[in-house]
Write an enzyme that holds these catalytic residues in place. Sequence first.
Site, mmCIF file in Angstrom:
data_model
loop_
_atom_site.group_PDB
_atom_site.id
_atom_site.type_symbol
_atom_site.label_atom_id
_atom_site.label_comp_id
_atom_site.label_asym_id
_atom_site.label_seq_id
_atom_site.Cartn_x
_atom_site.Cartn_y
_atom_site.Cartn_z
ATOM 1 N N HIS A 17 19.421 58.776 39.194
ATOM 2 C CA HIS A 17 18.853 57.808 40.145
ATOM 3 C C HIS A 17 17.346 57.642 39.905
ATOM 4 O O HIS A 17 16.833 56.529 39.889
ATOM 5 C CB HIS A 17 19.034 58.295 41.587
ATOM 6 N N LYS A 41 31.378 57.743 56.678
ATOM 7 C CA LYS A 41 31.448 58.916 55.793
ATOM 8 C C LYS A 41 30.606 60.041 56.379
ATOM 9 O O LYS A 41 29.627 59.790 57.073
ATOM 10 C CB LYS A 41 30.862 58.561 54.424
ATOM 11 N N ARG A 90 26.761 53.498 34.520
ATOM 12 C CA ARG A 90 26.869 54.672 33.652
ATOM 13 C C ARG A 90 27.875 54.447 32.533
ATOM 14 O O ARG A 90 27.656 54.794 31.395
ATOM 15 C CB ARG A 90 27.291 55.894 34.475
ATOM 16 N N SER A 128 26.153 62.202 42.105
ATOM 17 C CA SER A 128 25.873 63.087 43.250
ATOM 18 C C SER A 128 27.077 63.977 43.509
ATOM 19 O O SER A 128 26.923 65.152 43.884
ATOM 20 C CB SER A 128 25.570 62.262 44.500
HETATM 21 O O1 PNS Z 1 25.511 55.165 45.729
HETATM 22 P P1 PNS Z 1 26.721 54.339 46.043
HETATM 23 O O2 PNS Z 1 27.564 55.043 47.080
HETATM 24 O O3 PNS Z 1 27.493 53.957 44.808
HETATM 25 O O4 PNS Z 1 26.196 52.980 46.699
HETATM 26 C C1 PNS Z 1 27.084 52.013 47.196
HETATM 27 C C2 PNS Z 1 26.360 50.976 48.063
HETATM 28 C C3 PNS Z 1 25.532 51.663 49.141
HETATM 29 C C4 PNS Z 1 25.424 50.149 47.217
HETATM 30 C C5 PNS Z 1 27.450 50.044 48.688
HETATM 31 O O5 PNS Z 1 28.459 50.809 49.244
HETATM 32 C C6 PNS Z 1 26.878 49.123 49.749
HETATM 33 O O6 PNS Z 1 26.131 48.221 49.470
HETATM 34 N N1 PNS Z 1 27.246 49.386 51.014
HETATM 35 C C7 PNS Z 1 26.763 48.645 52.159
HETATM 36 C C8 PNS Z 1 27.875 47.814 52.790
HETATM 37 C C9 PNS Z 1 28.124 46.548 51.997
HETATM 38 O O7 PNS Z 1 27.262 45.697 51.854
HETATM 39 N N2 PNS Z 1 29.348 46.441 51.461
HETATM 40 C C10 PNS Z 1 29.801 45.280 50.731
HETATM 41 C C11 PNS Z 1 29.716 45.483 49.259
HETATM 42 S S1 PNS Z 1 30.807 44.369 48.484
#
Ligand code: PNS
Length: 162
Positions: A17, A41, A90, A128
């Site tokens: 990150h 979560k 990745r 993570s």
């Molecule tokens: O580190 P991560 O868990 O891969 O990040 C995922 C994240 C936070 C970018 C994604 O889950 C997100 O944007 N969540 C917020 C809710 C949202 O906008 N969801 C619609 C995405 S299509």
Amino acid sequence: MKKAIYPGSFDPVTLGHLDIIERSAKLVDHLIVGVLNNKAKTPLFSVDERVNMLKEVTKHIPNVEVLSFSGLLVEFAKEHEVNAIIRGLRAVTDFEYELAMSQTNKVAAPSIDTVFLNTSLEYAYLSSSIVKEMAMYNGDISKFVPEYVIDKVNEKYNASNN
Ligand code: PNS
């Protein structure tokens, strides 16, 4: 002024990150690291702990701001008037989900593009979840997370083992 958001769960922030943050901060005038406060979560670290760790490990980068958000990423992005959302890729296994997410976000907010940065090779395997798995079994995580984060992760597992 070019502004972008690098969103994620950051539970905890890894060297992968941090690599994306350092590289994307060079591409824009202002980078917001957006820490998702996901009520569905149960993360290892509270959102405040994740924000504080990120602030600590990015304090050497002047144009980075760390904020938390809940709800939709595009709403957070619109509120802060950003031009782009940054995501790290990745491997091909990330691609399908990331593509669907970027396309959904593009429909919801057509003026905001998603920019993908490939993760540097040395961190291509890192996540993570892997860090937490290693720490849970007393593995050495010093090659995976910034120095400041090592003790924070180990403290969580030591506390839960006592
Ligand atoms: O580190 P991560 O868990 O891969 O990040 C995922 C994240 C936070 C970018 C994604 O889950 C997100 O944007 N969540 C917020 C809710 C949202 O906008 N969801 C619609 C995405 S299509």
